[in-house]
Design a protein around this motif. Structure first.
Motif, PDB file in Angstrom:
ATOM      1  N   UNK A 285       0.754  -1.186  -0.043  1.00 56.50           N
ATOM      2  CA  UNK A 285      -0.046  -0.058  -0.094  1.00 56.50           C
ATOM      3  C   UNK A 285       0.837   1.175   0.191  1.00 56.50           C
ATOM      4  N   UNK A 286       1.861   1.132   0.689  1.00 57.46           N
ATOM      5  CA  UNK A 286       2.678   2.351   0.786  1.00 57.46           C
ATOM      6  C   UNK A 286       3.676   2.394  -0.508  1.00 57.46           C
ATOM      7  N   UNK A 287       4.293   1.520  -0.911  1.00 56.02           N
ATOM      8  CA  UNK A 287       5.220   1.638  -2.090  1.00 56.02           C
ATOM      9  C   UNK A 287       4.421   1.984  -3.280  1.00 56.02           C
ATOM     10  N   UNK A 288       3.337   1.452  -3.565  1.00 53.40           N
ATOM     11  CA  UNK A 288       2.452   1.661  -4.707  1.00 53.40           C
ATOM     12  C   UNK A 288       1.470   2.901  -4.569  1.00 53.40           C
ATOM     13  N   UNK A 289       1.342   3.318  -3.443  1.00 54.29           N
ATOM     14  CA  UNK A 289       0.239   4.395  -3.271  1.00 54.29           C
ATOM     15  C   UNK A 289      -1.246   4.075  -3.695  1.00 54.29           C
ATOM     16  N   UNK A 290      -1.527   2.782  -3.330  1.00 51.48           N
ATOM     17  CA  UNK A 290      -2.669   2.497  -3.645  1.00 51.48           C
ATOM     18  C   UNK A 290      -3.475   1.826  -2.393  1.00 51.48           C
ATOM     19  N   UNK A 291      -4.622   1.956  -2.089  1.00 49.07           N
ATOM     20  CA  UNK A 291      -5.386   1.620  -0.915  1.00 49.07           C
ATOM     21  C   UNK A 291      -5.711   0.180  -0.998  1.00 49.07           C
ATOM     22  N   UNK A 292      -5.499  -0.500   0.009  1.00 51.67           N
ATOM     23  CA  UNK A 292      -5.834  -1.927   0.404  1.00 51.67           C
ATOM     24  C   UNK A 292      -7.463  -1.708   0.397  1.00 51.67           C
ATOM     25  N   UNK A 293      -8.638  -2.304  -0.218  1.00 50.17           N
ATOM     26  CA  UNK A 293      -9.740  -2.105   0.085  1.00 50.17           C
ATOM     27  C   UNK A 293     -10.453  -3.477   0.582  1.00 50.17           C
ATOM     28  N   UNK A 294     -10.141  -4.732   0.192  1.00 52.21           N
ATOM     29  CA  UNK A 294     -10.736  -5.863   0.912  1.00 52.21           C
ATOM     30  C   UNK A 294      -9.422  -6.770   1.277  1.00 52.21           C
ATOM     31  N   UNK A 295      -9.627  -7.480   2.441  1.00 54.36           N
ATOM     32  CA  UNK A 295      -8.459  -8.638   2.884  1.00 54.36           C
ATOM     33  C   UNK A 295      -9.267  -9.699   3.183  1.00 54.36           C
ATOM     34  N   UNK A 296      -8.651 -10.903   2.752  1.00 58.94           N
ATOM     35  CA  UNK A 296      -9.040 -12.415   2.906  1.00 58.94           C
ATOM     36  C   UNK A 296      -8.502 -12.777   4.066  1.00 58.94           C
ATOM     37  N   UNK A 297      -9.466 -13.195   5.110  1.00 58.72           N
ATOM     38  CA  UNK A 297      -8.901 -13.706   6.454  1.00 58.72           C
ATOM     39  C   UNK A 297      -9.479 -15.094   6.636  1.00 58.72           C
ATOM     40  N   UNK A 298      -9.856 -15.892   5.799  1.00 64.36           N
ATOM     41  CA  UNK A 298     -10.241 -17.280   5.991  1.00 64.36           C
ATOM     42  C   UNK A 298     -10.788 -17.798   4.800  1.00 64.36           C
ATOM     43  N   UNK A 299     -11.387 -18.783   4.832  1.00 66.84           N
ATOM     44  CA  UNK A 299     -12.082 -19.718   3.658  1.00 66.84           C
ATOM     45  C   UNK A 299     -13.253 -19.499   3.448  1.00 66.84           C
TER      46      UNK A 299
END
Length: 320
Positions: A285-299
């Motif tokens: 997120x920092x290096x490409x200056x793009x926001x993380x919008x979703x994260x997957x934390x399980x199946x």
């Protein structure tokens, strides 16, 4: 905030804590060893923190930025104890995480009211969980009361069309598709026309996940975008790059390739529950200056969350 909202938020946070447990143990475990027996923040401690972050896949450039910020804060504010260091790290890392330029999608997947469908064009290499992420997004958006349509524009592989169709049946949303080898832009065009005719709120377009020819990929994605704009001039409002968090530094290289190929404006980082490399979320997120919008934390279908920077960092550092 009502009772059910509070319950939803608590359950969401508990899932996040559980999903990030391996990363938390890795990052905080290394930090704990670095600060063990220390009574003050000195250059030796900062060197150990730097090593801890780099080996947690946060990335060298972002790590150096964090350490420099901590050094400046310590010099200015004279933080001397571990509790204050913990808070300081949290604040600096939150500040590095790029925020979305808009809030079109709420944390419970509700959308801002609009006269046109919200179009998400999904990109990413095969194997990162792209199709699964699309299926989970479709499920979450539908659960929030939105009408969702999927477009199978990855016509390079028959398996990709079949997998998306299975997900459509599983979550109960229609999939617009053509046979393998069809023009991906034609599929996208048909999907948006169908979405407008049916009054859909959300359209999610799958695209091919191959990187062997970046020029070819760039041309294909550009064509898909241009064709969609003929139907919905605002489309795609979201160009979502899906990355596998468990690949660590490989995710950086994938991000570099796709950012060069198309105008990525959002990230989804998957498979964070099975890895200690969740620090990659911060670095990318920092290096490409793009926001993380979703994260997957399980199946599970519900284990895809709209990213909240504060809650993510709080989970890593056990802050309340």
């Amino acid at each position: 905030m009502g009772f059910f909202d509070k319950l939803f938020n608590r359950e969401k946070k508990e899932k996040l804590d559980a999903g990030l447990q391996k990363t938390k143990e890795g990052v905080w475990g290394k930090i704990s060893r670095a600060i063990a027996g220390k009574s003050k923040i000195d250059d030796d401690l900062l060197d150990q923190l730097e090593e801890s972050f780099i080996t947690s896949d946060i990335g060298v450039d972002t790590t150096l930025k964090i350490i420099d910020r901590i050094r400046d804060r310590v010099a200015k504010d004279k933080y001397i104890n571990i509790e204050e260091l913990n808070q300081l790290l949290s604040e600096e890392i939150q500040d590095l995480l790029i925020k979305p330029s808009d809030n079109s999608v709420s944390e419970d997947f509700e959308l801002k009211k609009s006269d046109v469908p919200y179009v998400i064009m999904v990109v990413g290499v095969n194997g990162v969980g792209k199709t699964t992420t699309i299926g989970k997004l479709a499920s979450q958006f539908k659960k929030a009361g939105n009408k969702v349509i999927l477009g199978a524009a990855d016509t390079f592989r028959a398996a990709a069309i079949e997998q998306l169709d299975i997900w459509g049946q599983r979550v109960g949303v229609p999939v617009i598709k053509q046979k393998m080898g069809s023009d991906p832009a034609a599929v996208a065009y048909d999907t948006l026309n169908s979405a407008k005719a049916q009054g859909a709120d959300v359209v999610i377009i799958d695209t091919a996940g191959r990187l062997h020819n970046k020029v070819g990929l760039m041309n294909e994605l550009t064509k898909i975008k241009n064709v969609m704009k003929r139907v919905v001039p605002e489309a795609p409002q979201e160009v979502l790059l899906v990355l596998d968090g468990s690949t660590g530094q490989n995710a950086f290289e994938q991000a570099k390739q796709f950012v060069a190929a198309t105008e990525v404006n959002a990230l989804a980082v998957t498979k964070l529950d099975g890895t200690a490399k969740g620090g990659v979320v911060i670095g990318i997120s920092d290096q490409f200056r793009i926001p993380v919008k979703y994260i997957g934390i399980g199946e599970g279908v519900d284990d895809l969350q709209v990213f909240n920077a504060k809650e993510f960092v709080d989970s890593l550092f056990s802050l309340k």
